[in-house]
Design a protein around this motif. Structure first.
Motif, mmCIF file in Angstrom:
data_model
loop_
_atom_site.group_PDB
_atom_site.id
_atom_site.type_symbol
_atom_site.label_atom_id
_atom_site.label_comp_id
_atom_site.label_asym_id
_atom_site.label_seq_id
_atom_site.Cartn_x
_atom_site.Cartn_y
_atom_site.Cartn_z
ATOM 1 N N LYS A 144 -5.646 -0.165 6.081
ATOM 2 C CA LYS A 144 -4.400 0.400 5.555
ATOM 3 C C LYS A 144 -4.522 1.897 5.326
ATOM 4 N N THR A 145 -5.690 2.343 4.858
ATOM 5 C CA THR A 145 -5.880 3.770 4.586
ATOM 6 C C THR A 145 -6.071 4.546 5.883
ATOM 7 N N VAL B 267 3.443 -1.103 3.924
ATOM 8 C CA VAL B 267 2.989 0.264 3.663
ATOM 9 C C VAL B 267 4.206 1.158 3.431
ATOM 10 N N ALA C 277 -2.915 0.454 -3.734
ATOM 11 C CA ALA C 277 -2.410 -0.796 -3.167
ATOM 12 C C ALA C 277 -2.504 -1.887 -4.221
ATOM 13 N N ALA D 80 0.873 -1.170 0.000
ATOM 14 C CA ALA D 80 0.000 0.000 0.000
ATOM 15 C C ALA D 80 0.911 1.221 0.000
ATOM 16 N N GLU E 204 -9.395 4.642 -0.994
ATOM 17 C CA GLU E 204 -8.241 3.979 -0.386
ATOM 18 C C GLU E 204 -6.937 4.584 -0.898
#
Length: 184
Positions: free
Chosen positions: A167-168, A123, A76, A47, A73
């Motif tokens: 993840k966001t 990330v 990714a 991501a 988002e």
């Protein structure tokens, strides 16, 4: 074997798809009893927290069939077999946003759902963004709308559940923390 480890006695792959496989495992528990585990095997993903020179967060809006809705988002994508996460991050950033970057910094890696899946997400922070004239194309089954948000707008999206994935949310909170640390 540590005192919490479960010993795999038998494993059977019951599904193999384009992205995941599903295994049923018979395990011996720490107390000697037996149990079954359903394990999703995933190749891993990246991501990208991409921040423009204007301090805008580059995001993509896309429909997520599993949720039956559209969410926003950070870019990714799935790791290809043998692909290094940093190379995957560069590829996915370009494919999904049309941007290339001068620098990529690994911020963290985390397991998404360790109770039943081995998926790990790496990330990255991307800086020094430049819009490429002829970027790599999206995957043929991928459709996205590009959005560039201020931190305040991204925080509002989290409140409104337009941004609704871990993840966001991590990326937004990371930038919020960096801003707070800089303000001190």
């Amino acid at each position: 074997m540590n005192s919490l480890e479960e010993k795999t006695l038998h494993s059977e792959e019951i599904f193999s798809g384009k992205i995941i496989t599903l295994e049923i495992q018979d395990v011996e528990l720490p107390n000697g009893k037996r149990a079954k585990r359903e394990i999703v095997k995933h190749p891993g993903a990246v991501a990208i927290l991409a921040v423009t020179d204007e301090n805008k967060i580059v995001m993509v809006e896309q429909y997520r069939k599993a949720l039956e809705k559209t969410i926003v988002e950070i870019p990714a994508g799935k790791l290809e077999k043998g692909e290094e996460p940093v190379n995957c991050a560069r590829r996915e950033l370009e494919e999904e946003t049309g941007y290339v970057c001068e620098s990529l910094e690994l911020l963290t890696s985390f397991y998404t759902s360790p109770g039943f899946a081995d998926e790990i997400v790496h990330v990255f922070l991307a800086k020094g963004l430049t819009k490429k004239e002829n970027p790599a194309a999206l995957d043929e089954d991928e459709f996205v709308n590009l959005e560039e948000l201020t931190l305040a707008e991204a925080q509002q999206y989290v409140k409104e559940q337009k941004v609704y994935d871990a993840k966001t949310i991590y990326a937004v909170q990371y930038l919020q923390l960096q801003e707070a640390l800089t303000a001190k």
